[in-house]
Structures are given as C-alpha cells and as structure tokens.
Design an enzyme around this catalytic site. Structure first.
Site, PDB file in Angstrom:
ATOM      1  N   ARG A 247       0.979  -1.148  -0.152  1.00 29.22           N
ATOM      2  CA  ARG A 247       0.085   0.144  -0.005  1.00 29.22           C
ATOM      3  C   ARG A 247       1.124   1.324   0.017  1.00 29.22           C
ATOM      4  O   ARG A 247       1.908   1.252   0.650  1.00 29.22           O
ATOM      5  CB  ARG A 247      -0.914  -0.015   1.249  1.00 29.22           C
ATOM      6  CG  ARG A 247      -2.032  -1.183   1.232  1.00 29.22           C
ATOM      7  CD  ARG A 247      -2.906  -0.746   0.144  1.00 29.22           C
ATOM      8  NE  ARG A 247      -4.170  -1.612  -0.049  1.00 29.22           N
ATOM      9  CZ  ARG A 247      -4.319  -2.751  -0.724  1.00 29.22           C
ATOM     10  NH1 ARG A 247      -3.273  -3.146  -1.419  1.00 29.22           N
ATOM     11  NH2 ARG A 247      -5.379  -3.623  -0.640  1.00 29.22           N
ATOM     12  N   GLU A 276      -2.984   8.332  -3.948  1.00 31.18           N
ATOM     13  CA  GLU A 276      -3.616   7.412  -4.953  1.00 31.18           C
ATOM     14  C   GLU A 276      -4.944   7.915  -5.366  1.00 31.18           C
ATOM     15  O   GLU A 276      -5.711   7.720  -4.341  1.00 31.18           O
ATOM     16  CB  GLU A 276      -3.434   5.903  -4.409  1.00 31.18           C
ATOM     17  CG  GLU A 276      -3.474   4.882  -5.694  1.00 31.18           C
ATOM     18  CD  GLU A 276      -3.298   3.399  -5.006  1.00 31.18           C
ATOM     19  OE1 GLU A 276      -4.139   2.606  -5.419  1.00 31.18           O
ATOM     20  OE2 GLU A 276      -2.389   3.129  -4.591  1.00 31.18           O
ATOM     21  N   HIS A 295      -1.628   0.783  -9.707  1.00 32.09           N
ATOM     22  CA  HIS A 295      -2.498  -0.426  -8.817  1.00 32.09           C
ATOM     23  C   HIS A 295      -2.882  -1.478  -9.700  1.00 32.09           C
ATOM     24  O   HIS A 295      -4.091  -2.177  -9.583  1.00 32.09           O
ATOM     25  CB  HIS A 295      -3.610   0.148  -8.022  1.00 32.09           C
ATOM     26  CG  HIS A 295      -3.774  -0.520  -6.618  1.00 32.09           C
ATOM     27  ND1 HIS A 295      -4.036   0.014  -5.711  1.00 32.09           N
ATOM     28  CD2 HIS A 295      -3.682  -1.796  -6.265  1.00 32.09           C
ATOM     29  CE1 HIS A 295      -4.101  -0.827  -4.390  1.00 32.09           C
ATOM     30  NE2 HIS A 295      -3.852  -1.910  -4.875  1.00 32.09           N
TER      31      HIS A 295
END
Length: 332
Positions: A247, A276, A295
């Site tokens: 993450r 993000e 991602h």
C-alpha cells in the site's frame, strides 16, 4: 446468469444459498464471478443482484453474501447475514466493527493474487537488473549505444510480508540464485526465505543495509505505515531498488522522492502510491528511475476463478454446518 426478477418476486421467494453483490473488479463483469461460483455449486442456488434495489431486497433474507464492498446502509438491511465473503484480500474498507457486533463471519480473498503479483514483482526486479528501461529509451531514440547492466544471481532480496503474496515472490525467486530475507510480525513461524526476521529496529536495519531489492508485500497497519522513510533510504545501498506492491502509505512519499533525486537508492517500481491515484503534477511521474503502474499488479484473468474456489468451498462448508471453520476467515 439468473433471469431478472421484479422486487416482489425477490422479497417473497426463499433466500439463495449464495448472494453475489453487483460490484465487479478489474473491469471484469461480475456475471463471470457469479457463473464461476454457480459452476462449483451445482446443487446450491447462487443469485446475482444486479441493481441497488435487487441488492437491498435480496440481502434481507441472505445468510451467505459475497462481494467487493458492503456499505453500512446495505448491512442494515441484512437481517439474517451470517457470512460475508469479501472478494478482496484487504478488508479495511468494510464496516468491520458493525459486522463483528452482529456476529457476522468475514472471509477474504487471500491467496488469489499470489501468482500474478509474484510475476509482477519478478518482472520489476528483472527490469531494473537488466535495465530494460534504459534500452527502451535508447530504442525510442534509435540509438545503438551500449549500457551497463546488473546480474540478479548473488543479490539479496528482502520481502516485507510473508503472506500469500510474499510467499509467491519468494517461490519465484528460487531459480535465480539469490539470498532472501523475509520480514514478518512473528519471525518464529519461519517462512520460505533463507532468513526470517521481525520488525525490531536492529534486525530490520541490518537487513536493509544488505538489501539489493526491497519488496513490500505487507498489509497497511500501525506497524507498517511509514515503515520506509528517510532513515531507511539512507541505510539502504545506493544501488538498491524498492518494489512496492503493498500500500502507498507504507512508504513516506516525500522521503522516497528525496531518495530518488539524491541517488540514495537506484530506483523504485511502484504499483501503489500515496496519494492514490497519483496526481498529474506529482514529481514521481517525471523521474526516469521510477516505474509506475496504476495499482495493476492485482489484475489477472484468473481472478474470479481463484476467488470462486475459496468462496464456493466456504459456502459448501457453511451449508453443511453453520459453525464450520471457514477458509480465510478474518473476523470474528
């Protein structure tokens, strides 16, 4: 695919053995997920709710539900819910406190991403080892000019997080003749790496100083938030490369930019960022020693098939015994 029914039919008929909520993932139709579960459970009823109204109607009587998300409003309508099979490996986006208060068992999709993210990490490491990005830039310029590369054999790869993804990374590194260090909360459990350590300062710092490729594959927790910052980048060798498939907030972004600009590390492959999505004006986009993917490491055409294996097995166990132990159960 189940034929559409009106709200009256849905509210009066018996609850399905498995209810699939409408949100899909990775751009793949959720109908494929429902079909994969149905194929594995030919003797059970699997219902796909394709609209918000259908979800609210069907979840009133559903005992076993699976989906990507479950918001608090929908949970309020789930009067008989006993199992929520989350279709993601992470469950931090769910109303976990409310689910626990109601005694709802929660499972996740741990293991589904192992092969594809393992391959993603291996590809990123090989990219920086053989410096394919440098070759690509010279190809774009039609420039036939030699450049120096590295060799993976004999390198040290540290994998932070030895869950299904970390294990998959370690497994795929085995043929390359590297030394591997695994970092986990309970190092006494061991793991598939040559060495396993915990997060204590001395052991972790020593591992960073020996690391050529640092792979982050851990969940975001109080321990891992900001785990890699200024001090860690300074400790790492200038030829080291960071690969983050965990993450974004596991890494201090400002410290990462400074490390890349100051050559404290050689490069970074980032599938996740903080923030993000990464804003267009962010400096990480323009650094030549950074690889960014949106991602995307979790994408695989086999996602629903692997997920259905887990969910169908749990639905079968639950149907036979509502108190049965479930695979990948994380709550309660």
């Amino acid at each position: 695919m189940i034929a559409p029914t009106d709200a009256t039919d849905m509210s009066t008929r018996d609850a399905a053995d498995v209810l699939v909520l409408r949100t899909g993932t990775h751009g793949m139709p959720v109908e494929q997920y429902a079909a994969a579960i149905r194929e594995r459970l030919p003797k059970q009823t699997v219902e796909l709710a394709r609209t918000p109204t259908e979800e609210r109607e069907a979840i009133e009587t559903a005992r076993f539900v699976t989906g990507m998300t479950l918001d608090e409003d929908l949970l309020e309508a789930a009067e008989n819910l006993e199992v929520f099979a989350c279709a993601y490996a992470g469950t931090g986006h769910l109303p976990l406190e409310q689910l626990e208060e109601r005694g709802v068992a929660v499972t996740n999709a741990s293991g589904v991403h192992g092969p594809n993210i393992g391959e993603h990490v291996l590809g990123a490491i090989l990219r920086y080892t053989r410096r394919f990005h440098v070759g690509a830039r010279r190809q774009d310029r039609r420039e036939w000019r030699h450049y120096q590369a590295f060799e993976l054999q004999g390198s040290t790869v540290t994998i932070v997080g030895l869950g299904a993804i970390g294990e998959a990374v370690a497994e795929r590194l085995e043929p390359f003749g590297v030394e591997t260090i695994g970092v986990r909360y309970s190092p006494e459990k061991g793991g598939p790496t040559d060495e396993v350590i915990g997060f204590d300062d001395d052991g972790f710092d020593d591992a960073l100083a020996r690391t050529d490729y640092l792979v982050l594959a851990c969940p975001l927790t109080e321990t891992t938030r900001g785990l890699i910052g200024h001090d860690e980048f300074v400790t790492m060798d200038p030829d080291a490369v960071l690969v983050n498939v965990a993450r974004g907030p596991v890494v201090d972004t400002d410290a990462l930019v400074a490390a890349l600009r100051s050559s404290w590390i050689r490069g970074a492959s980032l599938d996740v960022t903080d923030p993000e999505p990464l804003p267009e004006e962010h400096p990480l986009w323009t650094l030549e020693n950074v690889q960014i993917t949106p991602h995307n490491a979790g994408h695989t055409p086999e996602y629903y098939e692997r997920l259905a294996d887990i969910v169908a097995e749990n639905a079968r166990r639950f149907g036979e015994d509502s108190e049965a132990e479930l695979r990948n159960q994380v709550r309660p």
